[in-house]
Design a protein around this motif. Structure first.
Motif, short mmCIF file in Angstrom:
data_model
loop_
_atom_site.label_atom_id
_atom_site.label_comp_id
_atom_site.label_asym_id
_atom_site.label_seq_id
_atom_site.Cartn_x
_atom_site.Cartn_y
_atom_site.Cartn_z
N UNK A 256 0.85 -1.19 0.00
CA UNK A 256 0.00 0.00 0.00
C UNK A 256 0.88 1.24 0.00
N UNK A 257 0.27 2.37 -0.29
CA UNK A 257 1.00 3.63 -0.34
C UNK A 257 0.53 4.55 0.77
N UNK A 258 1.49 5.19 1.41
CA UNK A 258 1.20 6.26 2.36
C UNK A 258 1.95 7.49 1.86
N UNK A 259 1.20 8.42 1.35
CA UNK A 259 1.83 9.55 0.68
C UNK A 259 2.51 9.07 -0.58
N UNK A 260 3.77 9.39 -0.72
CA UNK A 260 4.52 8.96 -1.90
C UNK A 260 5.33 7.70 -1.65
N UNK A 261 5.21 7.14 -0.44
CA UNK A 261 6.01 5.97 -0.07
C UNK A 261 5.19 4.68 -0.23
N UNK A 262 5.83 3.68 -0.84
CA UNK A 262 5.23 2.36 -0.96
C UNK A 262 5.65 1.52 0.25
N UNK A 263 4.67 0.89 0.87
CA UNK A 263 4.92 0.09 2.08
C UNK A 263 4.56 -1.37 1.80
N UNK A 264 5.46 -2.27 2.12
CA UNK A 264 5.21 -3.71 2.04
C UNK A 264 5.08 -4.25 3.46
N UNK A 265 3.98 -4.94 3.74
CA UNK A 265 3.78 -5.57 5.04
C UNK A 265 3.59 -7.07 4.82
N UNK A 266 4.37 -7.85 5.54
CA UNK A 266 4.33 -9.32 5.42
C UNK A 266 4.10 -9.91 6.80
N UNK A 267 3.32 -10.97 6.86
CA UNK A 267 3.04 -11.67 8.12
C UNK A 267 3.29 -13.16 7.91
N UNK A 268 4.23 -13.71 8.66
CA UNK A 268 4.62 -15.11 8.51
C UNK A 268 4.32 -15.86 9.81
N UNK A 269 3.69 -17.01 9.69
CA UNK A 269 3.48 -17.90 10.83
C UNK A 269 4.35 -19.13 10.65
N UNK A 270 5.04 -19.51 11.71
CA UNK A 270 5.88 -20.72 11.69
C UNK A 270 5.40 -21.64 12.80
N UNK A 271 4.87 -22.80 12.42
CA UNK A 271 4.33 -23.74 13.40
C UNK A 271 5.43 -24.68 13.89
N UNK A 272 5.52 -24.83 15.20
CA UNK A 272 6.52 -25.72 15.79
C UNK A 272 6.09 -27.18 15.61
N UNK A 273 7.05 -28.06 15.34
CA UNK A 273 6.76 -29.47 15.09
C UNK A 273 6.94 -30.33 16.33
N UNK A 274 7.46 -29.75 17.42
CA UNK A 274 7.80 -30.57 18.60
C UNK A 274 6.57 -31.22 19.24
N UNK A 275 5.46 -30.52 19.23
CA UNK A 275 4.22 -31.07 19.82
C UNK A 275 3.05 -30.76 18.88
N UNK A 276 3.27 -31.08 17.62
CA UNK A 276 2.25 -30.80 16.61
C UNK A 276 1.06 -31.73 16.79
#
Length: 666
Positions: free
Chosen positions: A277-297
């Motif tokens: 998205x853009x805020x003013x003249x600046x382009x902003x990239x937002x990323x959200x990553x989930x990492x699931x633990x395998x130890x007690x899946x």
């Protein structure tokens, strides 16, 4: 008849001539799904292969990264590439994986008899039957069962975005290839057991939320990647991977033993969401990553609490990344079940009772859990959203008591009764919670690097959030914390004024809500089988009638899945994660120990009998007006239905779909 032309000629030393790229293999720039075939999935006649061989069918490949394999015999002088595209040749006695993104002097051969693997110099010739050929996009690993082994490969992928300039893919299709030709010489009992185990493989084929990259380590957050520096680029991705978040760690072991680094594709389970998205003249990239633990899946009801080592159920690391104007910011949160031994075994009731197991060990298990978090993340504030009263209150009290003995300057406990304070609609009252942890967030901050790649600030502490499932209440709370930290980062960079908020930018705000809503749904589907509850607030900023109705439907769906489907799903998870390793002596012996009563107990059969009894009771009651004997029959059928209902209720656990490998802590 010898089919001489059934293989491609050996690759020349000079670069191969290229023809127009096929739509079956889009480059990462296109970010399109790669689900179509290179050649027909069915067996190809040798004359067709002969007609293709002189031209050496070639596709333009994307760029790939070279890694140096560092071991006793190799000090990094020779590069090894992580192959991005492979041809899978299915011969009668073996599978051959041929790299097609670059020239290669060797091919991976896997025996269809026992799953053994080796590198060969050239493709074999077919004799009586031409092999089938299809494209694959990576090797997930090998899984050994009772008699044979099984090869897992990625057959379809979908580009979902980019991370640090590299394409990120989601597994949209996988295939499990049997390497069990030796099964035909096995005993009938072994064949029966192998068939039962093979059913679990089908459940695993639909595993949701698997992501991978050929170029960047998805198992580590940005701060840890920055700490590793450029040296990390000299080793294969699987060696860089954080074992807790490497979904196929167990299945890669067979390939690790044979030093097949170029074929080993590290995969995480979780979520990858992003928007621009853009805020003013600046382009902003937002990323959200989930990492699931395998130890007690595991699944929602069959994996609760912690094990004796302090690993907890539904442990997920969520990293929110901001990129704009050369700056990169990262903020990490975690969620996980309450870290002591407790269970909630399904028994056909809507809300099974909570059982605290070995309560005297609660402090020891919690201490191990939080010491591990201290080592990995620094200081910790544990936010407990569980109800303070009722059945949940017992768990909350046990958690609070365990935390009293281990709290110090680096470990802090905050209880916030979500339902009591926020109810079902007043989620804006989460600001009360934020005021309680704001000092911690300001002190421990987030990771930030400038346009030169230099570290400006570090994140030195973590917020750990939990409710009962660590899904619905947790996702609403983490969304609130993530929003506050993103606003803080934008102010630090200079894009926001001192009092400016995300809500002042409607397009940015709407996309940010969707980002976290999708994030919560993905985590919830992997643990409970349904999207998250309360998702309408995360997605729209308010509770809606449609959202409440959807929550009701999802709650019923969870009930059904928990009671009648998740047992098999749990077994598949334990098998794929290596938490249960198949043993010939143990499994053949245990197959004969199932009780006769348990064998015939079926909820569907019991339900059918109850409904039939009620139907006959109603029919008899209608005829009782002319013949009083039918009144007696009506009472008899009603009594039978009630008796069956009482029996099912008393033996509820036996009528559920229980995992075969799971052992209660009692």
């Amino acid at each position: 008849m010898l089919c001489i032309g059934a293989r491609w000629p050996s690759p020349p030393r000079s670069p191969r001539p290229q023809i127009a790229p096929s739509s079956a293999f889009p480059t990462p720039i296109s970010c399109l799904s790669s689900s179509s075939s290179l050649l027909s999935h069915s067996l190809l006649p040798c004359p067709l292969l002969l007609s293709l061989a002189p031209r050496r069918l070639r596709f333009i490949a994307p760029s790939f990264r070279r890694f140096a394999v560092m071991d006793d015999n190799d000090k990094g002088d020779h590069g090894k590439m992580l192959y991005t595209r492979l041809r899978l040749w299915q011969f009668i006695d073996k599978y051959i994986l041929e790299p097609i993104d670059v020239s290669s002097d060797s091919y991976l051969s896997i025996s269809r008899t026992d799953g053994s693997s080796s590198l060969i110099a050239q493709l074999p010739k077919c004799t009586t039957q031409s092999p089938s050929v299809r494209p694959v996009f990576g090797v997930i690993g090998m899984l050994k069962l009772l008699v044979g082994s099984y090869l897992l490969v990625v057959t379809e992928r979908e580009c979902v975005g980019s991370y640090l300039g590299h394409p990120i893919y989601k597994v949209s299709g996988m295939q499990i290839l049997p390497c069990n030709n030796s099964l035909k010489n096995s005993s009938s009992e072994q064949k029966k057991m192998e068939s039962e185990f093979s059913v679990l493989l089908e459940a695993a084929q639909s595993t949701p939320g698997l992501y991978f990259s050929y170029d960047v380590n998805l198992t580590l957050c940005l701060q840890k990647l920055h700490e590793l520096g450029n040296d990390s680029k000299m080793v294969p991705l699987w060696r860089q991977a954080e074992p807790r978040f490497l979904w196929n760690s167990y299945m890669l072991e067979a390939l690790i033993d044979n030093k097949l680094d170029s074929y080993m594709l590290p995969i995480i389970q979780g979520s990858f969401q992003s928007f621009q998205a853009a805020i003013g003249s600046q382009i902003i990239d937002v990323t959200l990553i989930a990492r699931r633990c395998t130890r007690r899946a595991g699944t929602r009801m069959w994996r609760r609490g912690a094990d004796s080592e302090g690993y907890v159920a539904n442990f997920v690391e969520s990293e929110q990344i901001l990129q704009t104007n050369g700056f990169t910011a990262s903020f990490v949160q975690i969620r996980g079940s309450m870290p002591f031994l407790w269970e909630q075994i399904v028994d056909l009731t809507y809300k099974p009772k909570f059982d605290i197991v070995r309560p005297d060990e609660a402090s020891r298990v919690a201490e191990r859990h939080f010491l591990d978090l201290n080592k990995k993340y620094g200081s910790v504030v544990a936010v407990d959203l569980v109800n303070q009263h009722g059945s949940e209150g017992r768990l909350s009290e046990r958690f609070a008591n365990a935390m009293q003995t281990i709290q110090n300057d680096d470990i802090r406990y905050v209880h916030f009764d979500f339902h009591q304070i926020c109810g079902h609609i007043h989620f804006e009252r989460l600001s009360i919670l934020y005021s309680q942890i704001e000092d911690f967030l300001n002190k421990h901050g987030y990771f930030l690097s400038n346009d030169k790649g230099e570290k400006v600030t570090s994140q030195t502490g973590i917020v750990r959030t939990n409710c009962i499932d660590c899904l619905d209440r947790t996702n609403v709370t983490q969304n609130m914390i993530g929003r506050k930290m993103l606003e803080s980062q934008l102010k630090r960079i200079g894009l926001f004024g001192p009092d400016e908020a995300i809500t002042a930018h409607p397009y940015f705000d709407a996309n940010y809500k969707i980002l976290w809503a999708n994030h919560g749904d993905a985590i919830s589907i992997q643990y409970s089988g349904t999207p998250a509850l309360k998702g309408d607030f995360v997605r729209y900023g308010k509770r809606t009638a449609q959202g409440i109705a959807k929550d009701g439907w999802n709650a019923l769906a969870r009930y059904y899945l928990n009671n009648f489907a998740d047992g098999t799903k749990q077994d598949a998870m334990d098998l794929f994660q290596g938490h249960y390793i198949v043993s010939v002596s143990r499994d053949l012996d245990s197959s004969t120990k199932v009780g006769a009563l348990e064998t015939y107990m079926s909820f569907r059969l019991a339900l059918a009998l109850v409904l039939c009894g009620l139907m006959f009771a109603f029919m008899s009651l209608r005829r009782a007006q002319t013949d009083l004997r039918h009144l007696f029959l009506s009472f008899m059928w009603t009594g039978l239905s009630l008796g069956i209902t009482a029996f099912v209720r008393a033996n509820g656990r036996t009528f559920t779909n229980r995992p075969r490998f799971y052992k209660s802590k009692h």
